[in-house]
Design an enzyme around this catalytic site. Structure first.
Site, mmCIF file in Angstrom:
data_model
loop_
_atom_site.group_PDB
_atom_site.id
_atom_site.type_symbol
_atom_site.label_atom_id
_atom_site.label_comp_id
_atom_site.label_asym_id
_atom_site.label_seq_id
_atom_site.Cartn_x
_atom_site.Cartn_y
_atom_site.Cartn_z
ATOM 1 C CB SER A 180 -0.933 0.004 1.214
ATOM 2 O OG SER A 180 -0.175 -0.112 2.389
ATOM 3 C CB THR A 187 -2.045 5.876 3.940
ATOM 4 O OG1 THR A 187 -2.749 5.817 2.726
ATOM 5 C CG2 THR A 187 -1.228 7.150 4.026
ATOM 6 C CB THR A 192 -0.670 6.323 0.341
ATOM 7 O OG1 THR A 192 -1.523 5.178 0.239
ATOM 8 C CG2 THR A 192 -1.234 7.413 -0.554
ATOM 9 N NE ARG A 221 -8.601 7.945 -4.827
ATOM 10 C CZ ARG A 221 -8.061 7.726 -3.649
ATOM 11 N NH1 ARG A 221 -6.769 7.505 -3.541
ATOM 12 N NH2 ARG A 221 -8.801 7.732 -2.567
ATOM 13 C CG ASP A 268 -6.590 10.924 2.536
ATOM 14 O OD1 ASP A 268 -6.356 10.015 1.713
ATOM 15 O OD2 ASP A 268 -6.513 10.752 3.764
ATOM 16 C CB THR A 328 -4.906 5.734 7.147
ATOM 17 O OG1 THR A 328 -4.820 4.639 6.229
ATOM 18 C CG2 THR A 328 -5.495 5.244 8.462
ATOM 19 N N GLY A 329 -7.319 5.628 5.123
ATOM 20 C CA GLY A 329 -8.649 5.146 4.755
ATOM 21 C C GLY A 329 -9.114 5.789 3.464
HETATM 22 N N1 ASP Z 1 -5.967 7.435 2.196
HETATM 23 C C1 ASP Z 1 -5.433 6.746 1.055
HETATM 24 C C2 ASP Z 1 -6.116 7.213 -0.187
HETATM 25 O O1 ASP Z 1 -7.299 7.476 -0.176
HETATM 26 C C3 ASP Z 1 -5.527 5.274 1.103
HETATM 27 C C4 ASP Z 1 -5.509 4.632 2.407
HETATM 28 O O2 ASP Z 1 -5.073 5.140 3.401
HETATM 29 O O3 ASP Z 1 -5.983 3.505 2.435
HETATM 30 O O4 ASP Z 1 -5.477 7.249 -1.206
#
Ligand code: ASP
Length: 321
Positions: A79, A181, A199, A209, A212, A232-233
């Site tokens: 990731s 991330t 990330t 794309r 954040d 993260t997320g």
């Molecule tokens: N926040 C990251 C994104 O949206 C991905 C992640 O943390 O899973 O690119």
């Protein structure tokens, strides 16, 4: 004459004792320095590297850059950086940003072929009048600054992508695999804060794309007077609420880092009551006293802490659901 001299002596004695009382109060609120915190289990390896800088009384900025380079360079971490899962066209595109105690910022988004986007972000911060370079422009800048062009798609990640292509459904789900991330925040012995976030973004995203993570205020924010936060997320939901900036501003208003993270997550729930049940977002925050907070939508968000009191341990954050 005598009376005024006595008055002077009296008031200076009073001032002196007031001064020591103030000192006493200041001591009561113990500050933890240095400290470094980072998202997910791979934060442990990253923290260990960051700690080398912090323990040597180095800058938080150097600590966070060196720290997040660890998962960036690890081909097994799918990731971040090398070995990151590709977009739906099979291209590994990376996002990263960095911020220091003087509100200097630098970021790259959708950059390909570079193992350490965090270091390119730092170069953007230090060597250009800009704060964000994207795509080919970011790559061009990296190459001009001595970074090596490399293939980031490992056999394993390519195989996973080909497997995904069989159905080709893009649906960001709550974290099943326990990694994502890396967002890292450090407070150094000089009581300065810095942060880094890097990330490969959501796996199998549309080409181009950006999430954040490279967006200052969304994936990362540092205010040296108050504190810092990272996320993260699912990046789209973090951007929608300017997540990390929100967490820092909530701390400025007097909330603890924990309360601030919880309020930010609740903002996502309020905006997207249905969607928030199916996705993961987590926030991690640190204030100027070295107090931290963490909160996520779903269970399973882990983070790593390294300080003199906590020698690099993983914790699981509380969650809304
Ligand atoms: N926040 C990251 C994104 O949206 C991905 C992640 O943390 O899973 O690119």
């Amino acid at each position: 004459m005598k009376t005024s001299r006595r008055k002077f002596i009296l008031s200076s004695t009073l001032l002196a004792s007031l001064g020591s009382m103030q000192k006493l109060f200041a001591q009561e609120k113990k500050t933890t320095v240095p400290i470094v915190i980072s998202t997910w289990n791979f934060g442990v390896g990253a923290n260990a590297e960051a700690w080398k800088v912090l323990a040597g009384k180095g800058r938080a900025l150097d600590a966070v850059e060196n720290g997040v380079q660890v998962p960036e360079g690890d081909p097994k971490e799918t990731s971040v950086g090398l070995g990151g899962l590709p977009d739906r066209d099979g291209r590994v595109t990376l996002d990263a940003c960095i911020m220091d105690e003087h509100a200097n910022i630098g970021a790259v988004a959708c950059i390909e072929h570079i193992v350490h986007p965090i270091s390119v972000a730092r170069k953007v911060m230090e060597k250009t009048p800009h704060v964000l370079l994207v795509g080919d422009g970011a790559l061009q800048f990296a190459l001009a600054n001595g970074f090596k062009k490399e293939n980031l798609l490992t056999k394993e990640s390519e195989q996973a992508w080909k497997e995904w292509l069989k159905k080709g459904v893009y649906k960001p789900i709550a974290n099943i695999e326990n990694h994502d991330t890396i967002g890292m925040i450090a407070l150094d012995t000089h009581q300065n804060l810095s942060g880094a976030c890097t990330t490969s973004g959501m796996a199998y995203k549309m080409h181009g794309r950006v999430g954040d993570s490279p967006i200052i205020g969304a994936g990362l924010f540092v205010d040296n007077e108050v504190g810092a936060a990272t996320s993260t997320g699912v990046g789209e939901e973090v951007i929608r609420i300017c997540g990390s900036h929100l967490v820092v501003e909530l701390m400025r208003q007097g909330n603890t880092p924990q309360q601030a993270c919880e309020l930010a997550v609740k903002r996502i729930v309020k905006n997207q009551p249905q969607k928030s049940k199916e996705i993961q977002v987590g926030f991690l925050a640190l204030n100027k006293n070295g107090e931290l907070g963490a909160y996520a939508l779903q269970k399973g968000f882990t983070y790593a802490v390294y300080s003199n009191e906590v020698p690099n341990k993983i914790f699981e954050s509380k969650s809304y659901y």
